[in-house]
Design a protein around this motif. Structure first.
Motif, short mmCIF file in Angstrom:
data_model
loop_
_atom_site.label_atom_id
_atom_site.label_comp_id
_atom_site.label_asym_id
_atom_site.label_seq_id
_atom_site.Cartn_x
_atom_site.Cartn_y
_atom_site.Cartn_z
N ASP A 39 0.85 -1.17 0.00
CA ASP A 39 0.00 0.00 0.00
C ASP A 39 0.90 1.23 0.00
N ASN A 44 -4.41 1.18 3.45
CA ASN A 44 -4.59 -0.25 3.70
C ASN A 44 -5.23 -0.97 2.51
N GLN A 68 -11.55 -1.33 8.34
CA GLN A 68 -11.86 -1.70 6.97
C GLN A 68 -13.34 -2.07 6.80
N THR A 369 -5.46 -10.50 -1.09
CA THR A 369 -5.56 -10.40 0.36
C THR A 369 -4.31 -10.99 1.00
N ASN A 375 0.37 -7.61 8.28
CA ASN A 375 -0.58 -7.02 7.34
C ASN A 375 -1.75 -7.94 7.01
N LYS A 378 -5.19 -7.20 5.02
CA LYS A 378 -5.14 -6.02 4.15
C LYS A 378 -5.24 -6.44 2.68
N HIS A 380 -3.70 -5.84 -0.87
CA HIS A 380 -2.48 -5.33 -1.47
C HIS A 380 -2.48 -5.53 -2.99
#
Length: 426
Positions: A39, A44, A68, A369, A375, A378, A380
């Motif tokens: 990111d 995120n 989120q 994911t 992380n 998150k 990405h």
């Protein structure tokens, strides 16, 4: 959000990789090494929407609330060059964003960005809730500049080819009579080809007032759709300034082209023959006409969407569940759709849910994911590079659960609408 154009606006997007080794006209299934593009700006969410033949990616980087669970609160278009993240900035507002295949071999990038000027009609075409004017942009030599519209206030740029021609859409300032009452973004959108800084409107089909050009090849052919405020009626290829409607599977609507290669093959989405769902589609010119091939979807998934194609005819895209969650990234070749997660090594720690573009080296850009670590959970961006090597256990084998991405409301809904899902809009 209830209109195609509102969803069209972000192109929040989608994930993963793959490629194949070419032996004459045949491909052998490849595995991949996967680069986590992460990111940016403390955000995120990341999704790589385009990749050039150097392996440089154009990425949409965003910030959602820490849990989120809410809307996207900030977005930036970025370029990732071998790990160097470049924030492309804005046109005076807070946010910028990207569409499909918006980076070329010269490193020029296209997309959409907010200005500092409130839209006089209250529109929110960039979709971040700021109601600032949204302009198409070209980023070149480290500088972002606005591209002209067709007399209206807003527009968005998408694909860019090697010579710098750009596909997208722009408003002409006229109220669109096909928009339902209460719709915020209610001006006519026309497909556009920008060349040397000038906007050339492209025709729509029949009496359709609206259209969007998403992709463009190095011959200047563009692909997109023609329709109304709330419906993508026809997938279209534009050749020499003429709109050619592409065939469907017998049920009109929810049909659009997204990408086009230098052989004139087009990929996008079309309603299924029974009208119950929507599938990725491949159009090819054979004899005197275009033919259509439905790509169907992966087992357990409901929708599919084809988003990228290279000159070898390798197609990448994404699948969704019936509720609209993004499910798997795929590669399609030799009439077979393969889940990219079966080709990613477990060590990549990324579960691909969207694949958006594939270059001539077979590199794939998309969205995934993060499975574990600091992380975990998150979203990405990633770049997958094909290799001739065994990957051992794959991501698909080690993922304890199947990650599914529900995009922020102000991004995911816009995306679905932009895909032209019609009755399947969330």
């Amino acid at each position: 959000m209830t209109t195609l154009r509102q969803l069209r606006n972000y192109w929040m997007l989608w994930v993963t990789t793959m490629v194949l080794a070419c032996f004459g006209n045949a491909f052998a299934q490849a595995s991949y090494t996967v680069t986590d593009l992460g990111d940016m700006n403390g955000g995120n969410l990341g999704c790589a929407m385009g990749v050039n033949d150097r392996g440089w990616t154009e990425v949409m980087y965003g910030t959602q609330d820490p849990e989120q669970t809410g809307p996207l609160v900030q977005g930036r278009a970025g370029v990732n060059i071998e790990g160097l993240k470049i924030d492309l900035g804005t046109l005076g507002g807070k946010n910028s964003w990207t569409q499909y295949n918006g980076i070329n071999e010269r490193g020029e990038a296209a997309g959409l960005a907010e200005t500092s000027v409130p839209d006089p009609n209250g529109e929110d075409v960039c979709g971040f809730g700021t109601h600032l004017t949204c302009r198409p942009f070209l980023w070149k030599n480290g500088h972002m500049r606005a591209l002209p519209t067709l007399g209206g206030n807003n527009g968005q740029a998408s694909g860019i080819n090697k010579s710098g021609q750009i596909a997208g859409y722009a408003e002409n300032g006229i109220v669109d009579s096909t928009c339902p009452s209460g719709i915020t973004n209610n001006r006519i959108d026309l497909p556009v080809l920008w060349e040397k800084g000038k906007a050339q409107p492209l025709p729509t089909v029949g009496i359709d007032p609206d259209g969007v050009a998403w992709g463009i090849n190095n011959q200047g052919q563009a692909a997109g759709y023609s329709g109304t405020c709330t419906s993508a009626n026809h997938a279209v290829v534009w050749e020499n300034g003429t709109a050619i409607p592409l065939p469907d599977l017998g049920v009109p609507g929810a049909s659009q082209g997204i990408a086009i290669n230098d052989q004139g093959q087009i990929v996008g989405q079309v309603l299924s023959a029974d009208g119950t769902t929507a599938y990725g589609a491949l159009w090819q010119y054979q004899g005197q006409n275009y033919t259509i091939t439905s790509l169907n979807t992966l087992p357990g998934d409901f929708y599919s969407f084809a988003e990228g194609i290279n000159n070898q005819g390798q197609v990448v895209g994404s699948t969704q569940l019936e509720n609209g969650d993004w499910s798997h990234a795929f590669i399609y070749q030799n009439s077979v759709m393969t889940d990219l997660n079966t080709l990613f090594p477990a060590s990549s720690n990324l579960y691909a849910t969207m694949a958006n573009a594939i270059n001539e080296r077979g590199q794939i850009s998309g969205m995934a994911t993060v499975l574990s670590g600091p992380n975990a959970g998150k979203i990405h961006a990633f770049l997958a590079t094909p290799v001739n090597a065994s990957i051992g256990r794959s991501v698909a084998e080690v993922a304890r659960t199947h990650p599914k991405i529900t995009l922020p409301a102000n991004v995911g809904n816009q995306l679905l609408r932009r895909l032209g899902l019609g009755p399947f809009e969330q």
